[in-house]
Scaffold this motif. Sequence first.
Motif, PDB file in Angstrom:
ATOM      1  N   SER A 196       9.137   7.677  -5.603  1.00  0.00           N
ATOM      2  CA  SER A 196       9.775   7.169  -7.107  1.00  0.00           C
ATOM      3  C   SER A 196       8.884   7.888  -8.487  1.00  0.00           C
ATOM      4  O   SER A 196       9.000   7.859  -9.312  1.00  0.00           O
ATOM      5  CB  SER A 196       9.845   5.661  -7.048  1.00  0.00           C
ATOM      6  N   GLY A 197       7.216   7.925  -8.415  1.00  0.00           N
ATOM      7  CA  GLY A 197       6.512   9.275  -8.713  1.00  0.00           C
ATOM      8  C   GLY A 197       5.827   8.559 -10.251  1.00  0.00           C
ATOM      9  O   GLY A 197       5.246   8.425 -10.890  1.00  0.00           O
ATOM     10  N   VAL A 198       5.523   6.844  -9.369  1.00  0.00           N
ATOM     11  CA  VAL A 198       5.184   5.811  -9.807  1.00  0.00           C
ATOM     12  C   VAL A 198       3.815   5.332  -8.405  1.00  0.00           C
ATOM     13  O   VAL A 198       4.030   5.787  -8.057  1.00  0.00           O
ATOM     14  CB  VAL A 198       5.997   4.502 -10.094  1.00  0.00           C
ATOM     15  N   ASP A 212       0.569  11.122 -15.984  1.00  0.00           N
ATOM     16  CA  ASP A 212      -0.721  10.334 -17.012  1.00  0.00           C
ATOM     17  C   ASP A 212      -2.142  10.565 -16.843  1.00  0.00           C
ATOM     18  O   ASP A 212      -2.944  10.545 -16.006  1.00  0.00           O
ATOM     19  CB  ASP A 212      -0.154   8.767 -16.477  1.00  0.00           C
ATOM     20  N   THR A 237       0.811   8.576  -6.633  1.00  0.00           N
ATOM     21  CA  THR A 237       2.808   7.695  -6.839  1.00  0.00           C
ATOM     22  C   THR A 237       2.456   7.762  -5.548  1.00  0.00           C
ATOM     23  O   THR A 237       2.914   7.695  -4.247  1.00  0.00           O
ATOM     24  CB  THR A 237       2.687   9.104  -7.736  1.00  0.00           C
ATOM     25  N   ARG A 289       2.424   7.079 -14.113  1.00  0.00           N
ATOM     26  CA  ARG A 289       3.031   7.844 -13.566  1.00  0.00           C
ATOM     27  C   ARG A 289       1.925   8.782 -13.359  1.00  0.00           C
ATOM     28  O   ARG A 289       1.029   9.520 -14.271  1.00  0.00           O
ATOM     29  CB  ARG A 289       4.557   8.448 -14.599  1.00  0.00           C
ATOM     30  N   PRO A 318       3.893   0.292 -15.604  1.00  0.00           N
ATOM     31  CA  PRO A 318       3.945   1.728 -14.231  1.00  0.00           C
ATOM     32  C   PRO A 318       2.820   2.716 -14.820  1.00  0.00           C
ATOM     33  O   PRO A 318       3.447   3.240 -16.099  1.00  0.00           O
ATOM     34  CB  PRO A 318       5.381   1.725 -14.625  1.00  0.00           C
ATOM     35  N   TYR A 351      -0.543  12.975  -8.328  1.00  0.00           N
ATOM     36  CA  TYR A 351       0.957  13.226  -6.791  1.00  0.00           C
ATOM     37  C   TYR A 351       0.482  11.887  -5.974  1.00  0.00           C
ATOM     38  O   TYR A 351       1.512  11.329  -5.779  1.00  0.00           O
ATOM     39  CB  TYR A 351       0.993  14.956  -6.373  1.00  0.00           C
TER      40      TYR A 351
END
Length: 146
Positions: free
Chosen positions: A28-30, A86, A25, A83, A81, A22
């Motif tokens: 936006s979660g990217v 990953d 990122t 996320r 990208p 988390y």
Amino acid sequence: MQIPLSGELTGEGHRLVQRVYYEDTDFSGVVYHARYLHFMERARTDYLRLLGVEQAAMAVAGDTEGLVFVVHRMEIDFKGPARMDDILTIETQTEKAGGAKMILRQTIRRDDMPLIAARVIIAVINGKGRPRRLPETLAERFTGMA
């Protein structure tokens, strides 16, 4: 087979596997673009560690014989990208090691998808911040991997 915490040496260089958390990122979660620098730095550090290079022992502040690696230039292509959650593979390969610099190529992939391609120029300096030749025995550790 589990890959060790510091990754592994390969026939081409070094491979490190990292999970995206988390904290890596943006809203936006990217993965935030600057966080890729952290992943690449960890991989370069572990590459050195597995080659038997002890950076803390080599870096003597104020010493003309000390040896320090500093990033001089970095070229990065962002291809896709990553996320949260990953699993990324960071690969490092030596393009050149000699004189007062090293050139490394780094890639970050998720599975077979390339996300980052980078060329990193590392300057070799002494403890006073002046350019210093990379000792031949050390250069051979890097070039012996290619």
